[in-house]
Scaffold this motif. Structure first.
Motif, PDB file in Angstrom:
ATOM      1  N   ILE A  33      -3.578   4.348  -2.215  1.00 55.56           N
ATOM      2  CA  ILE A  33      -2.269   4.923  -1.896  1.00 55.56           C
ATOM      3  C   ILE A  33      -1.334   3.879  -1.288  1.00 55.56           C
ATOM      4  N   THR A  34      -1.876   3.000  -0.447  1.00 60.07           N
ATOM      5  CA  THR A  34      -1.065   1.982   0.226  1.00 60.07           C
ATOM      6  C   THR A  34      -0.199   1.161  -0.731  1.00 60.07           C
ATOM      7  N   PRO A  35      -0.693   0.781  -1.922  1.00 60.62           N
ATOM      8  CA  PRO A  35       0.174  -0.006  -2.816  1.00 60.62           C
ATOM      9  C   PRO A  35       1.518   0.645  -3.128  1.00 60.62           C
ATOM     10  N   GLN A  36       1.571   1.966  -3.149  1.00 63.06           N
ATOM     11  CA  GLN A  36       2.846   2.629  -3.438  1.00 63.06           C
ATOM     12  C   GLN A  36       3.891   2.319  -2.360  1.00 63.06           C
ATOM     13  N   PHE A  37       3.419   2.004  -1.150  1.00 61.70           N
ATOM     14  CA  PHE A  37       4.336   1.726  -0.038  1.00 61.70           C
ATOM     15  C   PHE A  37       4.744   0.260   0.049  1.00 61.70           C
ATOM     16  N   VAL A  38       3.906  -0.665  -0.420  1.00 62.27           N
ATOM     17  CA  VAL A  38       4.163  -2.085  -0.152  1.00 62.27           C
ATOM     18  C   VAL A  38       4.078  -2.999  -1.370  1.00 62.27           C
ATOM     19  N   ALA A  39       3.678  -2.492  -2.529  1.00 63.33           N
ATOM     20  CA  ALA A  39       3.425  -3.378  -3.667  1.00 63.33           C
ATOM     21  C   ALA A  39       4.668  -4.124  -4.126  1.00 63.33           C
ATOM     22  N   ASP A  40       5.860  -3.566  -3.915  1.00 63.03           N
ATOM     23  CA  ASP A  40       7.082  -4.260  -4.340  1.00 63.03           C
ATOM     24  C   ASP A  40       7.348  -5.514  -3.520  1.00 63.03           C
ATOM     25  N   LEU A  41       6.685  -5.638  -2.350  1.00 62.77           N
ATOM     26  CA  LEU A  41       6.902  -6.770  -1.448  1.00 62.77           C
ATOM     27  C   LEU A  41       5.853  -7.862  -1.601  1.00 62.77           C
TER      28      LEU A  41
ATOM     29  N   SER B 246       7.011   9.779   2.300  1.00 62.33           N
ATOM     30  CA  SER B 246       6.832   9.395   0.896  1.00 62.33           C
ATOM     31  C   SER B 246       7.129   7.908   0.727  1.00 62.33           C
ATOM     32  N   PRO B 247       6.454   7.231  -0.213  1.00 62.34           N
ATOM     33  CA  PRO B 247       6.765   5.819  -0.458  1.00 62.34           C
ATOM     34  C   PRO B 247       8.238   5.595  -0.792  1.00 62.34           C
ATOM     35  N   ALA B 248       8.845   6.502  -1.551  1.00 61.91           N
ATOM     36  CA  ALA B 248      10.249   6.338  -1.925  1.00 61.91           C
ATOM     37  C   ALA B 248      11.157   6.298  -0.700  1.00 61.91           C
ATOM     38  N   CYS B 249      10.877   7.149   0.281  1.00 64.73           N
ATOM     39  CA  CYS B 249      11.693   7.157   1.513  1.00 64.73           C
ATOM     40  C   CYS B 249      11.500   5.875   2.305  1.00 64.73           C
ATOM     41  N   ALA B 250      10.250   5.405   2.389  1.00 69.66           N
ATOM     42  CA  ALA B 250       9.979   4.160   3.113  1.00 69.66           C
ATOM     43  C   ALA B 250      10.678   2.986   2.447  1.00 69.66           C
ATOM     44  N   ILE B 251      10.667   2.953   1.119  1.00 69.54           N
ATOM     45  CA  ILE B 251      11.314   1.871   0.372  1.00 69.54           C
ATOM     46  C   ILE B 251      12.823   1.925   0.547  1.00 69.54           C
TER      47      ILE B 251
ATOM     48  N   VAL C 190      -3.393   7.209  15.069  1.00 73.70           N
ATOM     49  CA  VAL C 190      -3.320   7.425  13.625  1.00 73.70           C
ATOM     50  C   VAL C 190      -1.887   7.772  13.194  1.00 73.70           C
ATOM     51  N   ASP C 191      -0.928   6.991  13.680  1.00 76.44           N
ATOM     52  CA  ASP C 191       0.476   7.203  13.324  1.00 76.44           C
ATOM     53  C   ASP C 191       0.787   6.381  12.070  1.00 76.44           C
ATOM     54  N   MET C 192       0.344   6.873  10.920  1.00 80.76           N
ATOM     55  CA  MET C 192       0.498   6.113   9.680  1.00 80.76           C
ATOM     56  C   MET C 192       1.947   6.009   9.226  1.00 80.76           C
ATOM     57  N   ASN C 193       2.773   6.967   9.560  1.00 79.81           N
ATOM     58  CA  ASN C 193       4.187   6.869   9.188  1.00 79.81           C
ATOM     59  C   ASN C 193       4.825   5.645   9.843  1.00 79.81           C
ATOM     60  N   SER C 194       4.540   5.453  11.147  1.00 79.18           N
ATOM     61  CA  SER C 194       5.027   4.254  11.830  1.00 79.18           C
ATOM     62  C   SER C 194       4.352   3.005  11.266  1.00 79.18           C
TER      63      SER C 194
ATOM     64  N   GLY D 220       5.642  10.697  -3.806  1.00 81.76           N
ATOM     65  CA  GLY D 220       4.559  11.381  -3.123  1.00 81.76           C
ATOM     66  C   GLY D 220       4.002  12.563  -3.885  1.00 81.76           C
ATOM     67  N   VAL D 221       4.258  12.589  -5.202  1.00 75.94           N
ATOM     68  CA  VAL D 221       3.817  13.691  -6.043  1.00 75.94           C
ATOM     69  C   VAL D 221       2.666  13.218  -6.922  1.00 75.94           C
ATOM     70  N   ALA D 222       1.637  14.047  -7.067  1.00 76.41           N
ATOM     71  CA  ALA D 222       0.522  13.693  -7.939  1.00 76.41           C
ATOM     72  C   ALA D 222       1.002  13.597  -9.372  1.00 76.41           C
ATOM     73  N   GLY D 223       0.473  12.604 -10.096  1.00 78.85           N
ATOM     74  CA  GLY D 223       0.906  12.416 -11.466  1.00 78.85           C
ATOM     75  C   GLY D 223      -0.173  11.781 -12.325  1.00 78.85           C
ATOM     76  N   ILE D 224       0.079  11.734 -13.621  1.00 86.21           N
ATOM     77  CA  ILE D 224      -0.817  11.099 -14.584  1.00 86.21           C
ATOM     78  C   ILE D 224      -0.251   9.722 -14.888  1.00 86.21           C
ATOM     79  N   VAL D 225      -1.031   8.700 -14.578  1.00 80.22           N
ATOM     80  CA  VAL D 225      -0.578   7.316 -14.741  1.00 80.22           C
ATOM     81  C   VAL D 225      -1.255   6.700 -15.954  1.00 80.22           C
ATOM     82  N   GLN D 226      -0.497   6.010 -16.777  1.00 82.61           N
ATOM     83  CA  GLN D 226      -1.040   5.239 -17.893  1.00 82.61           C
ATOM     84  C   GLN D 226      -0.601   3.787 -17.739  1.00 82.61           C
ATOM     85  N   THR D 227      -1.549   2.860 -17.831  1.00 79.51           N
ATOM     86  CA  THR D 227      -1.265   1.448 -17.596  1.00 79.51           C
ATOM     87  C   THR D 227      -1.528   0.619 -18.848  1.00 79.51           C
ATOM     88  N   THR D 228      -1.015  -0.604 -18.846  1.00 77.15           N
ATOM     89  CA  THR D 228      -1.175  -1.499 -19.991  1.00 77.15           C
ATOM     90  C   THR D 228      -2.295  -2.515 -19.795  1.00 77.15           C
ATOM     91  N   GLY D 229      -2.780  -2.676 -18.563  1.00 77.27           N
ATOM     92  CA  GLY D 229      -3.800  -3.681 -18.283  1.00 77.27           C
ATOM     93  C   GLY D 229      -3.199  -4.898 -17.598  1.00 77.27           C
TER      94      GLY D 229
END
Length: 349
Positions: free
Chosen positions: A261-269, A120-125, A230-234, A328-337
């Motif tokens: 999906i990738t942004p959830q893992f690295v967007a904070d950086l 999950s992105p949270a665990c990687a972070i 295809v070791d995406m976790n690594s 890593g859970v599906a959700g409904i996202v609302q953004t501001t633009g």
């Protein structure tokens, strides 16, 4: 848009000439640059790859990139001498035969070979966390980039780096050199290292991927050992470590998002996001961009920039859509633009 280092250098020189001539519409440049000029094939033995040479698209070598950045810096200085800094700008598949009817009781995943658990992105972070000093760097760079994009700064934004990172140690050597150069030229140009973790949308998605530069290799996240495992976790762990190490050099980074999906893992950086020409027409990528915390560049196509222009407008508005959370859970996202969306034109333009 350039296929050789020579063409890229010529295109950069043309941009520098426009800037030096007082063209205030040009606010940034993207350079495919690495330690050595050109490119190499991955081949059967990844251990025999040359250090510092791209395995995807051809790159400018360090010496040529250095000269290019210095020329761009001089061009910004000339533009400043010719006219005062600008004020803020106004915002403005063929069908395949159905052969998968194996067991009649199964109706789903008939064409799926395997599904393996993804970290999950949270665990990687949590495992590879961004320290406070690096958070400040990321946020400050986002503000500086936004000022350039909005026309509130007359510096030139330059994204420089290999089309796809295949070896973190090589990327770190390049980053160390680039960080030192960025500090020297910071009054005229804002240097951001392009750290592309997935194959560029212009090559990895080609119908004949094996014939593209780098063959069918999908990038550091998907295939970090270049062996098809295809070791995406690594891969995601390697990506976070690399981006964190670069941030600790004081150098901001840009990432191209080929998937959503990738942004959830690295967007904070990352301090900047890029959406390729093929993804610019994607509703999912426009929705993603509307919620990103970074400025976003949409690449125009070789023949038309219409999709990218539409993407900039769409991303500026709020959206509601399905996505995956940090847990890593599906959700409904609302953004501001995202008001910092902008167009990135190919060199030929």
């Amino acid at each position: 848009g350039c296929t050789t280092p020579q063409e890229q250098a010529a295109a950069a020189a043309a941009v520098a000439a426009r800037v030096a001539g007082g063209d205030g519409r040009v606010c940034g440049v993207v350079l495919s640059a690495f330690l050595k000029p050109g490119r190499q094939e991955i081949g059967a033995q990844p251990s025999q790859l040359q250090f510092g040479l791209s395995v995807t698209e051809p790159c400018l070598g360090w010496d040529d990139a250095l000269a290019t950045l210095e020329a761009l810096s001089a061009a910004v200085a000339a533009r400043r001498r010719a006219s005062p800094p600008p004020v803020g700008r106004s915002e403005s598949t063929p069908r395949a035969p159905f052969r998968e009817l194996g067991a009649i009781e199964q109706t789903d995943n008939l064409r799926v070979q395997t599904i393996r658990p993804l970290l999950s992105p949270a665990c990687a972070i949590e495992e590879i966390e961004l320290p406070l000093q690096s958070k400040r760097l990321v946020l400050r760079a986002r503000c500086d980039i936004s000022a350039v994009v909005q026309g509130d700064s007359d510096r030139l934004l330059v994204l420089a780096g290999p089309p796809a990172v295949h070896d973190p140690s090589e990327a770190m050597e390049y980053a160390a050199r680039l960080a030192a150069l960025a500090a020297e030229l910071e009054s005229e140009i804002l240097v951001v290292m392009a750290v592309n973790l997935s194959r560029s949308s212009s090559d990895a998605d080609d119908d004949d991927a094996a014939a593209a530069p780098g063959g069918g290799w999908a990038g550091l996240v998907t295939d970090p050992r270049l062996d098809g495992s295809v070791d995406m976790n690594s891969g995601f762990r390697a990506a976070r470590r690399l981006l964190l190490d670069i941030a600790q050099l004081g150098l901001p980074t840009a990432v191209e998002y080929v998937d959503t999906i990738t942004p959830q893992f690295v967007a904070d950086l990352a301090s900047y996001a890029l959406v390729g020409a093929r993804q610019a027409g994607s509703r999912a990528h426009r929705e993603l961009a509307s919620g990103l915390s970074t400025p976003v560049g949409f690449q125009g196509g070789a023949t038309s920039a219409d999709a990218a222009v539409d993407a900039v407008r769409s991303a500026a508005s709020g959206h509601a859509f399905l996505s995956v959370s940090k847990q890593g859970v599906a959700g409904i996202v609302q953004t501001t633009g995202n008001r910092d969306g902008h167009l990135v034109l190919p060199a030929a333009s």
